[in-house]
Design a protein around this motif. Structure first.
Motif: not given
Length: 450
Positions: A83-90
């Protein structure tokens, strides 16, 4: 004059409202429903209930609504630890550059089991009683589910490259067959094939999947048409859209669960409709990854069953189905430019009755009607944010917080009581999550300093 003594039952619940979520979508006021031996009896008007049953215990819920336990039709529960490890990415950047490398470094059977335990605590507390799970270690998930008392459709991970579970796609099919022998007729665990997506499964694997499906009788859940890029890749590689390719491989049908489906044209809709394929909508994950918008109202108008899922916590980032169904209802109105699209009761149906239908459980779950499994939840609507309650479905969908879930029963057993999880050590789960976060952060830092 002789009198017939009503049959004894374990529990009678008298509620301000009951939303049975049956086909007529009624809202029953001041009704009661009984639980005995894991089954439902009723409902009846409160003043008539004691003529039908003699309860050992009566629970009066003057400000509550009862409804079926929510069904999260698509999840990757073990990914809660990401959870939240890699956000805001396609999507493809998120998968190829972050999630898949992290899984290669960290995922073990214990990782999956611990992440699933964290996910189930979150789901139970927010009213989910059944979930479909597709992740990399089915056996530890099944063991965790048995301990927590939830229900799961376990989708075995099938993909055309090695994973922690199998060396290749066909090895995964053989291991799925072994799991069938272990969990045949299990009361809370059912199995499905979980091929990842058309772009990670070749034609030979699709043919093997169709043969195994016909031989073993399992449903199939698969990510399909999640992004426009996926469709374009399918056209470039195979000369046809992925749904058409799956259809020609003989895979689509009433036992196929197509997850996401954000990109459809008229032919896609016709294929889904004519084959009886189910669609599982994951609005928050699709929004966060900018994958696109599932045209829910259009699909439903065509007679296609649409269920609801959260996807995993790595792309959502929560597993709150009440939050998800609110997003689904609001998004449908914006996508279709129609304020009447996906009204409150229809959104609730997606998370209950329609989810049961998609997972092949409609004969036993997803509705509060006599003879069904006693999987139900109570929500307390006597809160500032939900008062006054002009329409309970509207209050639940548009105003309620999942922390207003007060009680959860699965198979008649109480799993949440007055908002407290039963027999689940929250403190231990928190310590476990902190330990994984520190370990994963330390690994990432050491790689950056090389």
């Amino acid at each position: 004059m002789s009198f017939i003594t009503p049959p004894e039952v374990e529990l009678l619940i008298e509620a301000r409202w009951i939303l049975p979520m049956s086909e007529e979508l009624p809202v029953l006021e001041k009704h009661a429903i009984a639980i005995d031996a894991g089954r439902l009896f009723g409902p009846w008007p409160v003043e008539e209930a004691h003529r039908h049953v003699s309860p050992k215990q009566t629970l009066r819920m003057e400000h509550h609504a009862l409804l079926p336990g929510l069904i999260n039709a698509h999840n990757h529960a073990g990914m809660s630890l990401m959870r939240g490890y890699a956000d805001d990415l396609p999507l493809m950047t998120w998968l190829n550059e972050h999630i898949w490398p992290a899984e290669a470094r960290h995922v073990t059977p214990d990782f999956v089991a611990d992440g699933t335990r964290l996910a189930m605590a979150e789901m139970l507390r927010s009213g989910t009683t059944t979930f479909a799970d597709m992740y990399l270690a089915p056996e530890p998930v099944a063991e965790a589910v048995e301990r927590f008392g939830m229900r799961v459709q376990l989708c075995t991970p099938l993909i055309d490259f090695p994973t922690p579970w199998s060396a290749d796609f066909h090895t995964g099919l053989r291991q799925t067959e072994s799991l069938i022998e272990r969990y045949h007729d299990h009361p809370t665990i059912s199995l499905a094939f979980g091929p990842h997506a058309p772009y990670t499964v070749g034609d030979a694997s699709l043919a093997g999947l169709a043969e195994a499906r016909d031989r073993l009788g399992l449903p199939i859940q698969m990510h399909v048409h999640e992004t426009a890029d996926e469709v374009e890749q399918g056209l470039a590689r195979h000369g046809k859209r992925p749904l058409r390719r799956l259809y020609e491989a003989g895979l689509l049908g009433p036992d196929f669960q197509a997850v996401h489906v954000t990109q459809v044209d008229d032919e896609d809709v016709a294929i889904l409709r004519d084959s009886g394929t189910h669609v599982i909508h994951c609005p928050q994950s699709n929004l966060k990854l900018a994958s696109g918008f599932c045209p829910v109202a259009r699909l439903q108008a065509a007679g296609i069953n649409v269920a609801l899922g959260t996807d995993g916590a790595a792309s959502n980032n929560d597993l709150d189905m009440f939050d998800e169904l609110k997003s689904a209802a609001l998004l449908a109105k914006a996508v279709h430019g129609d304020a009447a699209a996906l009204p409150a009761m229809a959104a609730l149906a997606m998370a209950t009755r329609d989810g049961a239908k998609a997972l092949g459980m409609a004969h036993r779950r997803g509705q509060l009607i006599e003879g069904y499994d006693a999987d139900l939840i109570a929500v307390d609507l006597d809160a500032i944010n939900t008062l006054p309650v002009h329409h309970p479905a509207s209050a639940i969908v548009y105003a309620m917080h999942s922390r207003q879930v007060s009680h959860v029963w699965i198979n008649g057993k109480l799993r949440v009581d007055e908002g407290r999880l039963i027999d689940i050590d929250i403190t231990q789960l928190k310590h476990m999550a902190h330990a994984y976060q520190q370990s994963m952060a330390s690994t990432a830092q050491s790689r950056e300093t090389r």
